[in-house]
Design a protein around this motif. Structure first.
Motif, short mmCIF file in Angstrom:
data_model
loop_
_atom_site.label_atom_id
_atom_site.label_comp_id
_atom_site.label_asym_id
_atom_site.label_seq_id
_atom_site.Cartn_x
_atom_site.Cartn_y
_atom_site.Cartn_z
N ALA A 1 50.19 50.28 45.23
CA ALA A 1 49.17 51.02 44.51
C ALA A 1 48.10 51.51 45.48
CB ALA A 1 48.53 50.15 43.43
N TYR B 1 43.95 52.87 45.54
CA TYR B 1 42.69 52.91 44.83
C TYR B 1 41.65 53.67 45.65
CZ TYR B 1 44.75 48.86 42.45
OH TYR B 1 45.59 48.01 41.77
N GLN C 1 37.44 53.76 46.04
CA GLN C 1 36.22 53.04 45.67
C GLN C 1 34.99 53.77 46.20
OE1 GLN C 1 35.51 49.04 47.25
NE2 GLN C 1 34.60 48.43 45.29
N GLN D 1 30.68 50.67 42.75
CA GLN D 1 31.65 50.76 41.67
C GLN D 1 32.88 49.92 41.99
OE1 GLN D 1 32.67 54.82 40.75
NE2 GLN D 1 30.56 55.52 40.88
N PRO D 2 33.60 49.49 40.95
CA PRO D 2 34.89 48.85 41.21
C PRO D 2 35.89 49.91 41.67
CG PRO D 2 34.59 49.14 38.86
CD PRO D 2 33.29 49.56 39.52
N PRO D 3 36.98 49.49 42.27
CA PRO D 3 38.00 50.46 42.66
C PRO D 3 38.56 51.20 41.44
CG PRO D 3 38.34 48.37 43.77
CD PRO D 3 37.29 48.14 42.73
N LEU E 1 41.94 53.17 40.13
CA LEU E 1 43.37 53.34 40.40
C LEU E 1 43.73 54.81 40.48
CD1 LEU E 1 46.23 52.02 40.62
CD2 LEU E 1 46.37 52.29 38.12
N LEU F 1 50.18 54.41 41.28
CA LEU F 1 50.94 53.19 41.15
C LEU F 1 52.41 53.47 41.42
CD1 LEU F 1 52.48 53.31 38.15
CD2 LEU F 1 50.17 52.83 37.37
N TYR G 1 41.97 52.18 49.35
CA TYR G 1 42.70 50.94 49.62
C TYR G 1 44.13 51.03 49.10
CZ TYR G 1 38.07 48.78 50.35
OH TYR G 1 36.82 48.47 50.80
N GLN H 1 47.35 48.53 47.99
CA GLN H 1 47.57 47.17 47.51
C GLN H 1 49.05 46.97 47.27
OE1 GLN H 1 46.61 46.38 43.42
NE2 GLN H 1 46.45 44.17 43.69
N PHE I 1 45.63 43.38 49.90
CA PHE I 1 45.07 44.70 50.07
C PHE I 1 45.03 45.08 51.54
CE2 PHE I 1 43.45 45.50 45.82
CZ PHE I 1 43.30 44.23 45.30
N PRO J 1 42.92 47.03 54.62
CA PRO J 1 41.49 46.98 54.96
C PRO J 1 40.72 48.23 54.55
CG PRO J 1 42.78 47.43 56.90
CD PRO J 1 43.78 47.13 55.81
#
Lengths: 116, 108
Positions: free
Chosen positions: B35, B37, B39, B43-45, B47, B50, B88, B90, B99, B101
């Motif tokens: 996946a 993402y 960011q 904020q959160p990542p 998506l 996928l 990122y 994952q 994840f 870096p």
């Protein structure tokens, strides 16, 4: 709509304990794996642990060395992270996430600061 | 333990340019579990991709994922000003996850 709301973050002294909670809504909580991920300020994402829907399986990143425990209450639609023996380097935003198997759905996160 | 490496660490590009972000794994794995993402600060990542190549609803078509084995790529075909952030990759499995870096994308 999937909602994940974390709580329980705050300031704690080194060596102390803290319990994070995550309240889930918008999906059938009990059938989903759930995950905790953290992010040190200004750094990357670190997967910490996950737990199966019925709580029968739990997995952790090796580096935690048994200090953290993941659990869940499917009646309350809640996920927990018990954090013991906290260190300064545990300072981070902690995210609750629904594990979809090939990605995760994120909460907004809660900040934990470990400092004297 | 599989380790993900992302490159470049930072890329600075102008709007309209193409960005190719690499995610390399220390062992071969199925793209079905890869996946991507985005960011942004505070904020959160979010998506984006996928299954290695499937865009999630609402993600613009300029984002695409590709790759197999140990080498995966997120391509942004024509950068828009709002595409700044950290990206990122994952890799997921039900008993573990990891994840990369991250790659920071700056818009000139």
């Amino acid at each position: 709509e999937v909602q994940l709301v974390e709580s329980g973050g705050g300031l704690v002294q080194p060596g102390g304990s803290l319990r994070l909670s995550c309240t889930a809504s918008g999906f059938t909580f009990s059938i989903h794996w759930m995950t905790w991920v953290r992010q040190v300020p200004g750094k990357g994402l670190e997967w910490l642990a996950n737990i199966k829907g019925d709580g029968s399986e739990k997995y952790y990143v090796d580096s935690l060395n048994g200090r953290f425990t993941i659990s869940r209450d499917n009646v309350r639609n809640s996920l927990y992270l018990q954090m013991n023996s906290l260190r300064v380097e545990d300072t981070a935003v902690y995210y609750c996430a629904r594990d979809r198997g090939n990605h995760v759905d994120w909460g907004q996160g809660t900040l934990v600061t470990v400092s004297s | 333990e599989i380790v993900l490496t992302q490159s470049p660490g930072t890329v600075s590009l102008s709007p309209g340019e193409r960005a190719a972000l690499s995610c390399r794994a220390s062992q071969s794995f199925s793209s079905a579990y890869l996946a991507w993402y985005q960011q942004k600060p505070g904020q959160p990542p979010r998506l984006l991709i996928l299954g290695g190549s499937t865009r999630t609803p609402g993600v613009p078509a300029r984002f695409s994922g590709s790759g197999s084995g140990t080498d995966f790529t997120l391509t942004i075909s024509r950068l828009e000003p709002e595409d700044y952030g950290i990206y990122y990759c994952q890799m997921t499995g039900h008993s573990w996850s990891t994840f990369g870096p991250g790659t920071r994308v700056d818009i000139k």
